[in-house]
Design an enzyme around this catalytic site. Structure first.
Site, mmCIF file in Angstrom:
data_model
loop_
_atom_site.group_PDB
_atom_site.id
_atom_site.type_symbol
_atom_site.label_atom_id
_atom_site.label_comp_id
_atom_site.label_asym_id
_atom_site.label_seq_id
_atom_site.Cartn_x
_atom_site.Cartn_y
_atom_site.Cartn_z
ATOM 1 N N ASP A 1 -126.858 -3.593 -73.098
ATOM 2 C CA ASP A 1 -125.528 -3.154 -73.494
ATOM 3 C C ASP A 1 -125.138 -3.645 -74.877
ATOM 4 O O ASP A 1 -125.747 -4.571 -75.428
ATOM 5 C CB ASP A 1 -124.479 -3.602 -72.477
ATOM 6 C CG ASP A 1 -124.379 -5.115 -72.349
ATOM 7 O OD1 ASP A 1 -125.427 -5.772 -72.363
ATOM 8 O OD2 ASP A 1 -123.241 -5.632 -72.238
ATOM 9 N N GLU B 1 -123.950 -7.762 -70.353
ATOM 10 C CA GLU B 1 -123.947 -9.114 -70.896
ATOM 11 C C GLU B 1 -122.720 -9.367 -71.750
ATOM 12 O O GLU B 1 -122.275 -10.515 -71.877
ATOM 13 C CB GLU B 1 -125.221 -9.347 -71.719
ATOM 14 C CG GLU B 1 -125.463 -10.779 -72.152
ATOM 15 C CD GLU B 1 -124.822 -11.148 -73.482
ATOM 16 O OE1 GLU B 1 -124.778 -12.349 -73.807
ATOM 17 O OE2 GLU B 1 -124.358 -10.231 -74.214
#
Length: 356
Positions: free
Chosen positions: A76, A130
């Site tokens: 991400d 994350e």
């Protein structure tokens, strides 16, 4: 009918593959398309066993080697800031996630595709979320649901580190110090007890606090204890009956969470302390044989990681871990985020030499 999976070409060089990943938007919570593509590309490689949980993909070799190493990276990014698609200027590749951390993911994918006979068994972990709250972190999800997938002797988190080994990470403890008093009209202040004034003693202790410097595995970790926010006050004519001083303790990895909390409570003895958030530290583990070999292979002077990263999750599993990736951490999340193409190639070749 599900949408067709956009393929990833793992024969591209690291820089070109990074650009392809950047052009594949994957803001936290919207990683499915990229996870699908990563899974499909890895399942096409006969030397790997591939598993998936949610948008977390894990691929492993099973060669019976005496050691196993994890290479992990998150899929991400933070929200796009008019910096997709990617573009190149000289040796620099620009775009959202180039540094944090699609360049590291590209290196992982390149190694997964080309290291068919590594000298250690390898586990490649690609995880989601994350960049958002810890409860959604994909690596944390795997720790809770499939810890066996993460079992290893050593781990390399491909977080941006400027292609320098950053060992372990600091722990972080955040707390509110609650100060109470008695509310009254400001014109008759002697009838009240000003809670904000009581913050003076808290601030005095913070100003006089002498943080430790701790050497672990030859790396110096610097602790810090600071006020990061003060909240209090009711109105311009009211003596406040409550004030909160928010403090953040960044502690060295020789302290456990319990030791860090006990230390903080000792510093503020006599005050009410409310823990808000705790993240454990991670030891660098540079004395481990795999870590020594890693340092010898990649070169450079290792340094302590100032800040918290997911190496702490591996440390909690008993797996020594370091941060090592081609991106520059100082460029993470910036509108002009970029990564050196030569650093991507250099990082891949150093890792390849270590694992070959």
């Amino acid at each position: 009918m599900s949408s067709p999976i956009t393929p990833l070409d793992l024969t591209l060089d690291g820089g070109a593959l990074t650009a392809r990943l950047v052009d594949f938007p994957s803001v936290s919570g919207d990683e499915k398309a990229l996870a699908d593509a990563v899974e499909a590309a890895l399942r096409a490689l006969p030397h790997l066993t591939v598993d998936r949980h949610g948008n977390n993909v894990v691929a492993r070799t099973n060669l019976g080697r005496s050691e196993r190493v994890v290479l992990a990276g998150h899929l991400d990014t933070v929200p796009i800031a008019d910096n997709v698609p990617s573009w190149v200027e000289g040796d620099l590749l620009y775009g959202c996630g180039t540094s944090d951390m699609k360049s590291g993911v590209a290196v992982q994918l390149r190694l997964a595709a080309t290291l068919t006979e590594p000298n250690r068994d390898l586990t490649f972990v690609f995880y989601d979320c994350e960049e958002v709250e810890a409860a959604r972190n994909g690596l944390g999800v795997l720790v809770r649901t499939h810890p066996d997938w993460l079992a290893a002797d050593f781990a390399v988190l491909m977080e941006p580190s400027g292609a320098v080994v950053e060992g372990g990470c600091q722990g972080s403890l955040r707390a509110d110090i609650l100060l109470t008093g008695t509310r009254a009209h400001a014109a008759r202040s002697w009838l009240g007890d000003n809670a904000i004034h009581k913050a003076a003693e808290v601030l005095r202790r913070l100003a006089e606090y002498q943080p430790r410097r701790v050497a672990i595995d030859g790396l110096e970790y610097r602790e810090g204890l600071n006020a990061t926010r003060i909240d209090g006050g009711v109105a311009g004519n009211v003596i406040p009956d409550e004030c909160r001083v928010h403090v953040n303790f960044r502690y060295a990895p020789d302290r456990s969470v319990e030791e860090a909390e006990a230390h903080l409570r000792s510093v503020f003895e006599g005050f009410e302390l409310d823990l808000v958030d705790v993240s454990p530290a991670a030891l660098p583990g540079l004395g481990q044989p795999a870590a020594r070999d890693f340092l010898a292979a990649v070169g450079g002077e290792p340094r302590a990681k100032f800040g918290w990263t997911d190496v702490a999750r591996f440390s909690a599993l008993g797996v020594p871990a370091v941060n090592y990736g081609p991106g520059d951490p100082n460029l993470a999340h910036k509108r002009d985020e970029h990564c050196s193409l030569s650093a991507i190639a250099e990082t891949e070749e150093r890792l390849r030499a270590w694992l070959s």
